[in-house]
Design a protein around this motif. Structure first.
Motif, PDB file in Angstrom:
ATOM      1  N   HIS A  60      11.846 102.626  93.091  1.00  0.00           N
ATOM      2  CA  HIS A  60      13.165 103.247  93.254  1.00  0.00           C
ATOM      3  C   HIS A  60      13.490 103.341  94.744  1.00  0.00           C
ATOM      4  O   HIS A  60      12.875 104.109  95.467  1.00  0.00           O
ATOM      5  N   ILE A  61      14.471 102.527  95.194  1.00  0.00           N
ATOM      6  CA  ILE A  61      14.796 102.500  96.626  1.00  0.00           C
ATOM      7  C   ILE A  61      16.237 102.879  96.942  1.00  0.00           C
ATOM      8  O   ILE A  61      16.570 103.099  98.103  1.00  0.00           O
ATOM      9  N   PRO A 118       8.912 105.658  87.896  1.00  0.00           N
ATOM     10  CA  PRO A 118       7.749 106.554  87.860  1.00  0.00           C
ATOM     11  C   PRO A 118       7.606 107.460  89.079  1.00  0.00           C
ATOM     12  O   PRO A 118       7.024 108.541  88.975  1.00  0.00           O
ATOM     13  N   GLU A 119       8.158 107.044  90.218  1.00  0.00           N
ATOM     14  CA  GLU A 119       8.064 107.880  91.418  1.00  0.00           C
ATOM     15  C   GLU A 119       8.921 109.143  91.297  1.00  0.00           C
ATOM     16  O   GLU A 119       8.683 110.127  91.991  1.00  0.00           O
ATOM     17  N   GLY A 120       9.930 109.094  90.441  1.00  0.00           N
ATOM     18  CA  GLY A 120      10.764 110.261  90.200  1.00  0.00           C
ATOM     19  C   GLY A 120      11.866 110.486  91.214  1.00  0.00           C
ATOM     20  O   GLY A 120      12.787 111.265  90.988  1.00  0.00           O
ATOM     21  N   THR A 142      11.423 104.790 102.635  1.00  0.00           N
ATOM     22  CA  THR A 142      10.864 103.693 103.431  1.00  0.00           C
ATOM     23  C   THR A 142      10.826 102.363 102.676  1.00  0.00           C
ATOM     24  O   THR A 142      10.606 101.321 103.274  1.00  0.00           O
ATOM     25  N   GLY A 143      11.000 102.416 101.363  1.00  0.00           N
ATOM     26  CA  GLY A 143      10.854 101.208 100.557  1.00  0.00           C
ATOM     27  C   GLY A 143       9.442 101.028 100.039  1.00  0.00           C
ATOM     28  O   GLY A 143       9.195 100.203  99.155  1.00  0.00           O
ATOM     29  N   ALA A 185       8.544  96.232  86.983  1.00  0.00           N
ATOM     30  CA  ALA A 185       9.595  95.521  87.717  1.00  0.00           C
ATOM     31  C   ALA A 185       9.627  96.033  89.146  1.00  0.00           C
ATOM     32  O   ALA A 185       9.273  97.183  89.408  1.00  0.00           O
ATOM     33  N   ALA A 186      10.041  95.164  90.061  1.00  0.00           N
ATOM     34  CA  ALA A 186      10.129  95.549  91.469  1.00  0.00           C
ATOM     35  C   ALA A 186      11.476  95.123  92.036  1.00  0.00           C
ATOM     36  O   ALA A 186      11.891  93.966  91.880  1.00  0.00           O
ATOM     37  N   ILE A 187      12.143  96.075  92.671  1.00  0.00           N
ATOM     38  CA  ILE A 187      13.364  95.779  93.408  1.00  0.00           C
ATOM     39  C   ILE A 187      12.953  95.573  94.858  1.00  0.00           C
ATOM     40  O   ILE A 187      12.296  96.417  95.462  1.00  0.00           O
TER      41      ILE A 187
END
Length: 194
Positions: free
Chosen positions: A40-41, A110-112, A117-118, A141-143
């Motif tokens: 999540h960015i 999952p990080e919430g 920082t990415g 998945a990765a953004i």
């Protein structure tokens, strides 16, 4: 109907304003219960994930957003539902499990919270718990950003993770932590593929 309309709008937005690349979307099962776990960015992450797939993605969103009338209306049309952050939310858990029981695709960060920082932050175990309880497939998945107009923006989907070995005891806290760590390692690996 609303979801398809907004999905199309965001598809065009990402297509025209970012050098958008979607990699591996065929790895997301077309049917059945799926928990899609992604880093999540940015606030645009949910529409980016949703616009990348043909299946509707149901997201949890912090309950504060549902107190804003117009935004609440939009979030409900997107298939989002509220979650109280920082504490156990039985209603959000119940809604998540019900969606999976119906064979839906649940999107979870999952990080919430967003990473400033990415880099991947510490993950909560909720997504793993829901996937184990809901008999769902987990897809990492990765953004890969950042979100800058006319710059490359990627979303990469990984192979589904087989959780059968962890399902002997679905409430075992060690199994939930192991699944969480494995999911985050898979997301990290997808980020590094660039």
């Amino acid at each position: 109907m609303w979801y398809r309309f907004f999905r199309r709008c965001f598809y065009l937005f990402f297509f025209f304003f970012f050098r958008w690349e979607v990699i591996g979307k065929e790895k997301v099962p077309a049917t059945g219960p799926v928990v899609l776990c992604c880093n999540h960015i940015d606030n645009l992450d949910p529409p980016l994930v949703g616009a990348s797939l043909h299946r509707q993605v149901y997201f949890m969103a912090k309950e504060e957003l549902f107190r804003i009338p117009v935004l609440s209306w939009l979030l409900h049309r997107f298939g989002a539902f509220p979650i109280s952050r920082g504490k156990s939310d039985r209603q959000a858990l119940k809604t998540s499990l019900e969606l999976l029981k119906q064979g839906k695709l649940l999107g979870v960060f999952p990080e919430g919270t967003r990473s400033k920082t990415g880099d991947l932050g510490e993950a909560h175990t909720g997504a793993a718990f829901i996937a184990l309880r809901g008999e769902a497939v987990v897809v990492p998945a990765a953004i890969i950003g950042p979100y800058r107009p006319f710059r490359k923006l990627r979303i990469r989907f990984g192979d589904p993770i087989d959780l059968s070995v962890y399902r002997q005891d679905r409430t075992n806290s060690q199994s939930v932590r192991e699944v969480t760590d494995r999911v985050m390692n898979e997301i990290r690996a997808l980020q590094e593929q660039r």
